[in-house]
Structure formats: structure tokens, C-alpha cells
Design an enzyme around this catalytic site. Structure first.
Site, short mmCIF file in Angstrom:
data_model
loop_
_atom_site.label_atom_id
_atom_site.label_comp_id
_atom_site.label_asym_id
_atom_site.label_seq_id
_atom_site.Cartn_x
_atom_site.Cartn_y
_atom_site.Cartn_z
N HIS A 23 0.83 -1.22 0.00
CA HIS A 23 0.00 0.00 0.00
C HIS A 23 0.86 1.26 0.00
O HIS A 23 0.58 2.22 -0.72
CB HIS A 23 -0.88 0.04 1.27
CG HIS A 23 -1.90 -1.05 1.37
ND1 HIS A 23 -1.98 -1.88 2.47
CD2 HIS A 23 -2.89 -1.44 0.54
CE1 HIS A 23 -2.98 -2.73 2.31
NE2 HIS A 23 -3.55 -2.49 1.14
N ARG A 105 -1.73 -6.23 -8.11
CA ARG A 105 -0.61 -7.17 -7.98
C ARG A 105 -0.66 -8.22 -9.07
O ARG A 105 0.35 -8.85 -9.39
CB ARG A 105 -0.66 -7.85 -6.61
CG ARG A 105 -0.26 -6.96 -5.47
CD ARG A 105 -0.63 -7.58 -4.14
NE ARG A 105 -2.08 -7.78 -4.07
CZ ARG A 105 -2.71 -8.28 -3.03
NH1 ARG A 105 -2.04 -8.67 -1.96
NH2 ARG A 105 -4.02 -8.39 -3.04
N SER A 142 -2.57 -7.73 3.14
CA SER A 142 -2.87 -7.69 4.58
C SER A 142 -3.21 -9.08 5.14
O SER A 142 -2.75 -9.44 6.22
CB SER A 142 -4.03 -6.74 4.84
OG SER A 142 -3.76 -5.47 4.31
#
Ligand code: PNS
Length: 179
Positions: A23, A105, A142
Site C-alpha cells: 500500500h 498485484r 494484509s
């Protein structure tokens, strides 16, 4: 328009549960493209969160402050972290943003993002700009970071230091009892 200089505002939205180096990379690159970047810590009703909304905002702020370039941009008012509830498209309209920034990604991210980008454009004509994630961080998300933390793995090279400390408390690894 200020003295002929166009001010462009971009919104980087996400759950940030918690913010990772992936991020941070996207926020940094967005700040090179736009005059202002708003990191909008949002609520995704499909997710159960590890950190509360306030905690996610606090950690995103601390993560940006942990990086010299982003700390300076933050101090200069170029980057703001805010909690966002309600529709993202509406938030962007209120803030005068011209773009939503999302990091990709890989193709799985694109599949998730396509419908959201089209819906946001349908709702308020806001464009979504996709930035290709740093290939060195392609595995950093995450959920995976939390999984590594819960199993006692090293996360220091995946998340900024304040986030690593918060994860060590919230997702402690297995107890290592002395034999
Ligand atoms: O990091 P995430 O969980 O993938 O982020 C998704 C998020 C929070 C950006 C998305 O769920 C969102 O925009 N939520 C706000 C509500 C909204 O506008 N929903 C319609 C989006 S198409």
C-alpha cells in the site's frame, strides 16, 4: 486552477487492515502523479476486520510517518489519511477528486477491481487509475501478512515498523515455551 497550476486530487481507498509496504508503495507513486492524495480508510462490508476503523486510520498515519518522503508530503498537506463511510464515489465527488487509485498485484486483483471501477464511474463519472504493484511486493497483502504473524513468522520486511508492532500484539504467534 491556482496561478495556472491545476490541482489534481486522487483518492487511494482500501480496508488497510492493516496497511502494508505494498500500500505504501502505491501511495508514494500516486503522490508523484497527483498534487494531493487522500488515503481513504474504508469499510468493506464483505470483510471481518482485525483492526477497528480508528485503529486502521491510526496505523496508516503511523506507517506514512515512518517513511521520510511520505512524512514530508504529509506535513506539506499533499497526503491525508481519513476514515470514510458510505459510497466511495460520493466521497470522491465531495473531495473534488478526479481519480481513484488502485494497485494491481496481478490478474486476481484486476478481476476484483473491474466491477468496482465500472460501478464507481457509473455512480459519479470518477475514473479509476490502476498502478501496477512493485513485483517485489506481489506477495504482500494484509491477509497473508496476518497469517504469517499468527504463525510466528517474520513480518518486518512486509509492513512498516509501527504496523509490525501492532500486529505482534493483535496477532501474536504461537507461544514458544522453553523445553
Ligand atoms: O481493501 P479493500 O477491502 O479491497 O477495499 C474495498 C473498498 C473499501 C475500497 C470498497 O469496498 C469500497 O469502495 N467501499 C465503500 C462503499 C462503496 O462505495 N461501495 C461500492 C463500491 S463499487
Amino acid at each position: 486552477m491556482r496561478y495556472g497550476k491545476t490541482v489534481t486530487i486522487a483518492v487511494c481507498p482500501g480496508s488497510f487492515d492493516p496497511i502494508t509496504f505494498g500500500h505504501v508503495d502505491v501511495v508514494r507513486r500516486a503522490s508523484h502523479l497527483f498534487s494531493e492524495v487522500i488515503v481513504a480508510v474504508a469499510i468493506n462490508h464483505r470483510k471481518n476486520y482485525t483492526f477497528t476503523l480508528d485503529e486502521r486510520v491510526e496505523l496508516a498515519d503511523a506507517a506514512l510517518a515512518d517513511d521520510a518522503e511520505l512524512r514530508a508530503a504529509h506535513a506539506a498537506g499533499k497526503i491525508r489519511v481519513v476514515a470514510m463511510d458510505g459510497l466511495l464515489a460520493e466521497f470522491c465527488r465531495r473531495e473534488g477528486a478526479t481519480a481513484i487509485i488502485k494497485g494491481l498485484r496481478g490478474s486476481a486483483d484486476f478481476d476484483d477491481e473491474l466491477a468496482m471501477a465500472l460501478m464507481n464511474r457509473h455512480l459519479s463519472d470518477i475514473e479509476t487509475v490502476f498502478l501496477l504493484g512493485d513485483p517485489n511486493l506481489g506477495h504482500v497483502g494484509s491477509s497473508l501478512v496476518k497469517d504469517v504473524a499468527r504463525h510466528g513468522g517474520t513480518i518486518d520486511d512486509l509492513v512498516p515498523a509501527p504496523v509490525a508492532r501492532a500486529l505482534a500484539e493483535r496477532c501474536p504467534g504461537p507461544r514458544k515455551d522453553p523445553l
